[in-house]
Design a protein around this motif. Structure first.
Motif, PDB file in Angstrom:
ATOM      1  N   LEU A  30       0.078  -0.070   5.865  1.00  0.00           N
ATOM      2  CA  LEU A  30       0.069   1.373   6.144  1.00  0.00           C
ATOM      3  C   LEU A  30       1.005   2.109   5.191  1.00  0.00           C
ATOM      4  CD1 LEU A  30       0.164   1.541  10.064  1.00  0.00           C
ATOM      5  CD2 LEU A  30      -1.805   1.971   8.575  1.00  0.00           C
TER       6      LEU A  30
ATOM      7  N   ASN B 196      -5.543   2.725   5.853  1.00  0.00           N
ATOM      8  CA  ASN B 196      -4.083   2.885   5.861  1.00  0.00           C
ATOM      9  C   ASN B 196      -3.626   4.314   5.605  1.00  0.00           C
ATOM     10  OD1 ASN B 196      -4.819   3.112   3.230  1.00  0.00           O
ATOM     11  ND2 ASN B 196      -3.727   1.292   2.520  1.00  0.00           N
TER      12      ASN B 196
ATOM     13  N   HIS C 295       1.549  -3.887   7.708  1.00  0.00           N
ATOM     14  CA  HIS C 295       2.481  -3.558   6.624  1.00  0.00           C
ATOM     15  C   HIS C 295       1.799  -2.792   5.488  1.00  0.00           C
ATOM     16  CE1 HIS C 295       0.619  -7.361   5.284  1.00  0.00           C
ATOM     17  NE2 HIS C 295       0.807  -6.893   4.057  1.00  0.00           N
TER      18      HIS C 295
ATOM     19  N   SER D  62       3.663   5.138   4.046  1.00  0.00           N
ATOM     20  CA  SER D  62       4.851   5.669   4.721  1.00  0.00           C
ATOM     21  C   SER D  62       4.499   6.858   5.601  1.00  0.00           C
ATOM     22  CB  SER D  62       5.897   6.082   3.683  1.00  0.00           C
ATOM     23  OG  SER D  62       6.327   4.964   2.942  1.00  0.00           O
TER      24      SER D  62
ATOM     25  N   PHE E 208       2.847   5.552   8.741  1.00  0.00           N
ATOM     26  CA  PHE E 208       3.860   5.017   9.661  1.00  0.00           C
ATOM     27  C   PHE E 208       4.552   6.148  10.424  1.00  0.00           C
ATOM     28  CE2 PHE E 208       4.305   0.768   7.412  1.00  0.00           C
ATOM     29  CZ  PHE E 208       3.999   0.025   8.532  1.00  0.00           C
ATOM     30  N   ASN E 209       4.915   7.183   9.715  1.00  0.00           N
ATOM     31  CA  ASN E 209       5.623   8.292  10.342  1.00  0.00           C
ATOM     32  C   ASN E 209       4.745   9.009  11.358  1.00  0.00           C
ATOM     33  OD1 ASN E 209       8.018   7.884   8.892  1.00  0.00           O
ATOM     34  ND2 ASN E 209       7.256   9.062   7.144  1.00  0.00           N
TER      35      ASN E 209
ATOM     36  N   ILE F 190       7.857  -3.483   6.859  1.00  0.00           N
ATOM     37  CA  ILE F 190       7.665  -2.531   7.954  1.00  0.00           C
ATOM     38  C   ILE F 190       8.944  -1.721   8.164  1.00  0.00           C
ATOM     39  CG2 ILE F 190       7.114  -2.308  10.411  1.00  0.00           C
ATOM     40  CD1 ILE F 190       5.500  -4.830  10.187  1.00  0.00           C
TER      41      ILE F 190
ATOM     42  N   ILE G 232       9.874   1.391  13.141  1.00  0.00           N
ATOM     43  CA  ILE G 232       8.732   0.758  13.808  1.00  0.00           C
ATOM     44  C   ILE G 232       9.184  -0.529  14.497  1.00  0.00           C
ATOM     45  CG2 ILE G 232       6.490  -0.341  13.453  1.00  0.00           C
ATOM     46  CD1 ILE G 232       6.265   2.611  13.155  1.00  0.00           C
TER      47      ILE G 232
END
Length: 587
Positions: A134, A102, A132, A136, A139-140, A165, A169
């Protein structure tokens, strides 16, 4: 040497859309998207555990690269791409477990792979499970690629916690919400597997496993394997499943409810003791009891019977018992049981907490007058008709032998507080809020408020001269009559009606009633009451009138706290004494 055992969840994992259980709305949409070539660049599969999110992601990945799809839009399973996928050797399908991978670096490695087109086949598919998890920053880092991926790249994200999430996304994905699988579908699937494996099963056992699985097919298959291993003759039985999965049999709740409906307090406590001895938690028992009451309430209406997710055998039992339990009882029982559930964790004596709840539940039918009156109660002693009490017929009136005289009534306190309930029933009423429930009222012929009943004076001496009487004498005589009715099986609701304040104008006694039910009770007892008052007060002119005005009825304190506050209003020193000694009102 025997083959290695493979758990059913892996052995019977679906490999085509048609073999997926309970998610037809998902599989139909995906097959239509493949047929019309309207595939999204990113999919998000959401739902509880064990309902087929990762399985559908793999089937989708296998199908869109299949070189010879069937007419039903299913993978052929024989082409080069399908064979490579089935052998976990496909270079076009990449799976990433976001729970352990992650970080930003893991996502950057994935993005680097996306740059290279597939060597064979049409698409490269990236399945990210538990997305979920991962971070922040990960995600970015993933956002730009997810927004503008190459035409050959398709992302399939799977999660059990959609709310975690990022919205950025979610807005870039085509979202599919997976449902919990219905117990009947799970039971049918388990039966199908049992037939393939040559295992005998009881339908009730499979339905019990399906209910315990709570919509997750993977959990159901694991429990099925456990019970097959336990069996020595390849038979899955209902009783064995109860023991293996440590499930509280619903028969206990049917027995318990039967005891509650007949107000058998001792029997309810013995049933609870039996459950505790078998090692079940008290809180689990309370939760199961509430679910049982809910099912009985649902079974009351033919329109809601379909909400019962139980076997046909259990459904028939619910229908039979619900016919014997009134809606008032079930609503009151749910109210009392919910309070027990809420306060269970905070209780220091948790077993006693549940037992008090059961005792309250057992008294609800009596307070609601739900039980059918017994033969003795139907034939209450009457002072005017078929009475075994000797009634004087001479000129000199004498008190009736079986009734206490007014002088005795003056020495003995009234059996109930005015307008209140006695002791434990009063506490029960304040706790259960029974007063809000409608009381069953029998259809009776209306009686005029001041109509003269000839039966109440027919046996009085004709040479009586009407005597004046005081309010105190009237109160004593009234209390004596109320006590007589209570000692001879009078209902609680009748005692509430009799033990209330009244007004007197001349020889007319006016009662202020709460409702129509009390009017019916008063009209039933009015002939006896008038006859008794006229004899003991020696006045033929006594009449009883009433009016229904609940807002004018003075409500006496019921609970210990209300009684303490009433006394404190009369004597404020009680509050100083309470604060000085640090006392609490005993509930």
């Amino acid at each position: 040497m025997a083959d290695n055992f493979v758990v059913s969840a892996r052995k019977y994992r679906p490999i085509t859309f048609d073999s997926v259980v309970g998610q037809s709305h998902i599989t139909t949409t995906l097959k239509n998207a493949i047929r019309t070539n309207h595939l999204a660049q990113a999919f998000l599969f959401c739902g509880p555990r064990g309902v087929g999110k990762t399985t559908n992601a793999r089937i989708l990945a296998k199908t869109i690269n299949c070189q010879s799809l069937t007419d039903e839009i299913e993978p052929c399973g024989a082409c080069e791409s399908c064979v490579a996928f089935q052998n976990n050797a496909s270079f076009n399908v990449h799976e990433l477990d976001a729970a352990s991978n992650n970080s930003v670096d893991d996502i950057r490695n994935l993005i680097d792979q996306v740059r290279y087109p597939p060597q064979t086949g049409k698409y490269k598919i990236y399945i990210i499970d538990e997305v979920h998890m991962l971070s922040s920053s990960a995600f970015n880092a993933f956002l730009k690629t997810l927004e503008e991926p190459p035409s050959y790249a398709i992302f399939i994200l799977a999660t059990t916690e959609k709310h975690k999430i990022l919205p950025t996304i979610l807005s870039r994905c085509q979202i599919f919400d997976f449902n919990r699988i219905q117990p009947r579908d799970i039971a049918d699937h388990l039966e199908h597997i049992a037939q393939k494996e040559g295992i005998s099963t009881e339908r009730e056992a499979l339905e019990l496993i399906a209910q315990k699985a709570d919509g997750g097919l993977r959990d159901a298959l694991s429990m099925f394997d456990l019970n097959v291993t336990f069996s020595t003759d390849d038979t899955v039985r209902y009783k064995d499943v109860l023991e293996n999965l440590h499930i509280l049999d619903y028969d206990y709740y049917f027995r318990l409810t039967d005891a509650l409906l007949t107000s058998e307090v001792s029997q309810t406590l013995l049933i609870f003791n039996e459950i505790i001895k078998k090692g079940f938690d008290g809180h689990l028992f309370v939760v199961g009891m509430l679910e049982h009451f809910r099912n009985l309430l649902v079974a009351k209406d033919p329109a809601t019977v379909q909400l019962l997710e139980v076997s046909e055998t259990a459904k028939n039992k619910y229908l039979d018992q619900s016919a014997r339990a009134s809606v008032s009882f079930l609503l009151s029982a749910l109210s009392v049981g919910s309070q027990c559930d809420i306060n269970y964790k905070a209780a220091k004596q948790q077993r006693l907490h549940v037992e008090i709840c059961l005792m309250k539940l057992a008294k609800i039918p009596e307070v609601l007058d739900l039980n059918t009156l017994s033969g003795d109660e139907k034939k209450k002693p009457s002072l005017t008709e078929n009475s075994q009490v000797a009634v004087p017929t001479t000129a000199t009136p004498k008190p009736i032998a079986s009734l206490p005289s007014p002088s005795v009534a003056a020495e003995t306190p009234p059996p109930y507080p005015q307008n209140g309930l006695p002791g434990a029933l009063g506490k029960l009423r304040s706790t259960v809020n029974i007063s809000a429930q409608p009381q069953p009222v029998e259809e009776t012929k209306p009686v005029a408020k001041t109509q003269e009943d000839p039966t109440v004076t027919a046996d009085l001496p004709t040479n009586w001269k009407d005597q004046p009487f005081t309010t105190e004498e009237l109160q004593q005589t009234w209390d004596a009559f109320s006590r007589f009715r209570e000692q001879n099986g009078g209902a609680v609701s009748e005692q509430i009606m009799l033990n209330r304040e009244f007004k007197i104008e001349g020889t007319t006694i006016e009662l202020i009633l709460d409702n129509l039910h009390q009017e019916v009770l008063l009209n039933d007892v009015k002939p006896e009451l008038l006859g008794y008052l006229r004899r003991h007060l020696k006045n033929r002119q006594i009449q009883i009138s009433y009016r229904i005005a609940p807002n004018e009825v003075k409500r006496n304190p019921y609970t210990p706290l209300e009684k303490f506050n009433t006394l404190a209003e009369k004597n404020p020193s009680l509050l100083d004494l309470q604060r000085l000694l640090g006392l609490d009102v005993d509930f």
